[in-house]
Design a protein around this motif. Structure first.
Motif, PDB file in Angstrom:
ATOM      1  N   TRP A 103      89.190   7.809 132.300  1.00  0.00           N
ATOM      2  CA  TRP A 103      90.516   7.771 132.908  1.00  0.00           C
ATOM      3  C   TRP A 103      90.376   7.950 134.425  1.00  0.00           C
ATOM      4  O   TRP A 103      89.634   8.826 134.898  1.00  0.00           O
ATOM      5  N   CYS A 104      91.095   7.147 135.172  1.00  0.00           N
ATOM      6  CA  CYS A 104      91.093   7.233 136.631  1.00  0.00           C
ATOM      7  C   CYS A 104      92.534   7.199 137.130  1.00  0.00           C
ATOM      8  O   CYS A 104      93.451   6.885 136.378  1.00  0.00           O
ATOM      9  N   VAL A 132      91.294  13.774 138.015  1.00  0.00           N
ATOM     10  CA  VAL A 132      90.627  12.486 137.870  1.00  0.00           C
ATOM     11  C   VAL A 132      90.461  11.887 139.253  1.00  0.00           C
ATOM     12  O   VAL A 132      91.120  12.305 140.212  1.00  0.00           O
ATOM     13  N   ILE A 133      89.582  10.913 139.358  1.00  0.00           N
ATOM     14  CA  ILE A 133      89.346  10.223 140.621  1.00  0.00           C
ATOM     15  C   ILE A 133      89.506   8.722 140.393  1.00  0.00           C
ATOM     16  O   ILE A 133      89.685   8.265 139.255  1.00  0.00           O
ATOM     17  N   SER A 134      89.428   7.954 141.447  1.00  0.00           N
ATOM     18  CA  SER A 134      89.578   6.509 141.330  1.00  0.00           C
ATOM     19  C   SER A 134      88.241   5.869 140.947  1.00  0.00           C
ATOM     20  O   SER A 134      87.174   6.462 141.101  1.00  0.00           O
ATOM     21  N   LEU A 135      88.315   4.648 140.460  1.00  0.00           N
ATOM     22  CA  LEU A 135      87.095   3.922 140.100  1.00  0.00           C
ATOM     23  C   LEU A 135      86.182   3.703 141.306  1.00  0.00           C
ATOM     24  O   LEU A 135      84.956   3.882 141.186  1.00  0.00           O
ATOM     25  N   PRO A 136      86.695   3.333 142.486  1.00  0.00           N
ATOM     26  CA  PRO A 136      85.800   3.229 143.646  1.00  0.00           C
ATOM     27  C   PRO A 136      85.072   4.529 143.973  1.00  0.00           C
ATOM     28  O   PRO A 136      83.917   4.503 144.420  1.00  0.00           O
ATOM     29  N   GLU A 137      85.716   5.665 143.730  1.00  0.00           N
ATOM     30  CA  GLU A 137      85.044   6.944 143.967  1.00  0.00           C
ATOM     31  C   GLU A 137      83.912   7.162 142.968  1.00  0.00           C
ATOM     32  O   GLU A 137      82.845   7.672 143.317  1.00  0.00           O
ATOM     33  N   THR A 157      70.386   1.039 139.180  1.00  0.00           N
ATOM     34  CA  THR A 157      70.496  -0.332 139.660  1.00  0.00           C
ATOM     35  C   THR A 157      71.440  -1.117 138.755  1.00  0.00           C
ATOM     36  O   THR A 157      71.974  -0.582 137.785  1.00  0.00           O
ATOM     37  N   SER A 158      71.626  -2.389 139.076  1.00  0.00           N
ATOM     38  CA  SER A 158      72.477  -3.283 138.274  1.00  0.00           C
ATOM     39  C   SER A 158      73.834  -2.647 138.008  1.00  0.00           C
ATOM     40  O   SER A 158      74.366  -2.714 136.895  1.00  0.00           O
ATOM     41  N   ILE A 159      74.398  -2.026 139.031  1.00  0.00           N
ATOM     42  CA  ILE A 159      75.661  -1.293 138.887  1.00  0.00           C
ATOM     43  C   ILE A 159      76.827  -2.271 138.869  1.00  0.00           C
ATOM     44  O   ILE A 159      76.947  -3.140 139.742  1.00  0.00           O
ATOM     45  N   ARG A 160      77.679  -2.119 137.878  1.00  0.00           N
ATOM     46  CA  ARG A 160      78.891  -2.928 137.784  1.00  0.00           C
ATOM     47  C   ARG A 160      80.072  -2.039 137.424  1.00  0.00           C
ATOM     48  O   ARG A 160      79.910  -1.038 136.724  1.00  0.00           O
ATOM     49  N   THR A 161      81.237  -2.423 137.894  1.00  0.00           N
ATOM     50  CA  THR A 161      82.456  -1.700 137.553  1.00  0.00           C
ATOM     51  C   THR A 161      83.531  -2.705 137.150  1.00  0.00           C
ATOM     52  O   THR A 161      83.463  -3.883 137.498  1.00  0.00           O
ATOM     53  N   PHE A 209      92.015   2.588 133.727  1.00  0.00           N
ATOM     54  CA  PHE A 209      90.917   2.756 132.776  1.00  0.00           C
ATOM     55  C   PHE A 209      89.679   2.134 133.409  1.00  0.00           C
ATOM     56  O   PHE A 209      89.541   0.915 133.479  1.00  0.00           O
ATOM     57  N   GLY A 210      88.795   2.996 133.908  1.00  0.00           N
ATOM     58  CA  GLY A 210      87.650   2.535 134.675  1.00  0.00           C
ATOM     59  C   GLY A 210      86.390   2.380 133.866  1.00  0.00           C
ATOM     60  O   GLY A 210      86.096   3.210 132.993  1.00  0.00           O
TER      61      GLY A 210
END
Length: 317
Positions: free
Chosen positions: A203-204, A235-240, A251-255, A310-311
């Motif tokens: 949850w974000c 909660v925090i935001s997805l960019p955070e 590595t290979s980080i995706r959101t 929903f992150g």
């Protein structure tokens, strides 16, 4: 994790897990209703579809990964719904890979119990709730999977595992409970093997910044009520979250933001709660559970307004 928050989370899930299983089943997480959230589905199928969509999005498991013993960690395992589902699915894939690779003789050399359960895949689930851990263990025995799965009461900020222990660290809606998001993700990274995958759904709140602006006073009030009812520190935001993950040796980080895909879940839960058995269960389960049920509308409205998100995060060590 602070003792007061620890107790609040434990009490919430000790009190509510039995009712949740009775009314809604073994999966204690959102469902997936298509990318735009417009597919009509039975609730439990939607929850299974969320697991499947998560795995597909993250590219897990790869055929190569399941050629060797494979260990899964489910952080915030509830009553073992996802843990048992992942273990059964991955074990089936592993056994099929053995057959396809012409390794049937090796499989036959295992004990009968290993042949039946796919012993190359094992899983551990951790939760703060003794009630959940005990029920998850019972469910593993019922599924005849106790040799492959175990459940522990443990703090996700101080996991009782050596470094590089797991091939997959899976966290489905537990990050929101963590009072220290950095420490939480550091621990997930620490116990992940090189080449292993982290999959996090949490949850974000909405992103902040010049375009979106800071949270308004009204938004802060709404979040504070959600925090209070569901035993969340913040909660925090997805960019955070992404910023934290990028600071780690991953590595290979995706959101991705799957808010539209999961938002209908809360209205489905509200509708299913308005049955005689569910209402009676609520009345007999205690004030903590009643408060959580009464706040279901907060989450539904939060998704509608765009405040709640929903992150999704996946990464490889």
């Amino acid at each position: 994790m602070t003792s007061t928050l620890y107790q609040q989370i434990q009490q919430l899930y000790d009190a509510s897990s039995g009712l949740w299983e009775q009314v809604w089943g073994e999966h204690m997480h959102h469902g997936y209703y298509g990318p735009d959230g417009n597919l009509k589905k039975e609730r439990r199928q939607a929850q299974i579809d969320l697991i499947e969509e998560l795995l597909a999005w993250a590219g897990v498991p790869s055929e190569k990964a399941l050629c060797e013993p494979y260990r899964i960690l489910d952080v915030g395992c509830g009553i073992g719904g996802s843990t048992l589902y992942l273990t059964e699915k991955f074990s089936s894939i592993a056994q099929n890979n053995l057959k396809l690779d012409g390794m049937v003789d090796r499989q036959r050399s295992q004990s009968p119990e290993q042949n039946k359960t796919g012993a190359s895949v094992t899983a551990t689930g951790i939760t703060l709730s003794p009630v959940q851990a005990n029920r998850a263990t019972e469910r593993a025995k019922i599924a005849d999977a106790q040799s492959n799965v175990n459940f522990l009461v443990a703090d996700a900020l101080n996991m009782p595992f050596p470094d590089e222990s797991f091939d997959l660290v899976w966290s489905l809606e537990s990050g929101e409970h963590m009072p220290d998001k950095i420490k939480f993700l550091q621990e997930c990274c620490r116990v992940l093997k090189p080449g292993g995958t982290l999959i996090l759904a949490t949850w974000c709140h909405r992103p902040l910044g010049e375009t979106a602006g800071e949270l308004t006073d009204e938004e802060r009030k709404e979040l504070a009520e959600i925090y209070r009812v569901y035993a969340l520190p913040y909660v925090i935001s997805l960019p955070e979250y992404e910023e934290i993950v990028r600071s780690l040796p991953l590595t290979s980080i995706r959101t991705a933001d799957w808010s539209k895909a999961v938002a209908p879940f809360w209205d489905v839960v509200i509708d299913s709660a308005l049955t005689p058995s569910a209402i009676w269960g609520l009345l007999t389960s205690g004030w903590t559970t009643i408060q959580a049920a009464l706040a279901l509308g907060l989450m539904s409205r939060g998704y509608q307004s765009g405040l709640i998100r929903f992150g999704m995060i996946c990464a490889v060590k």
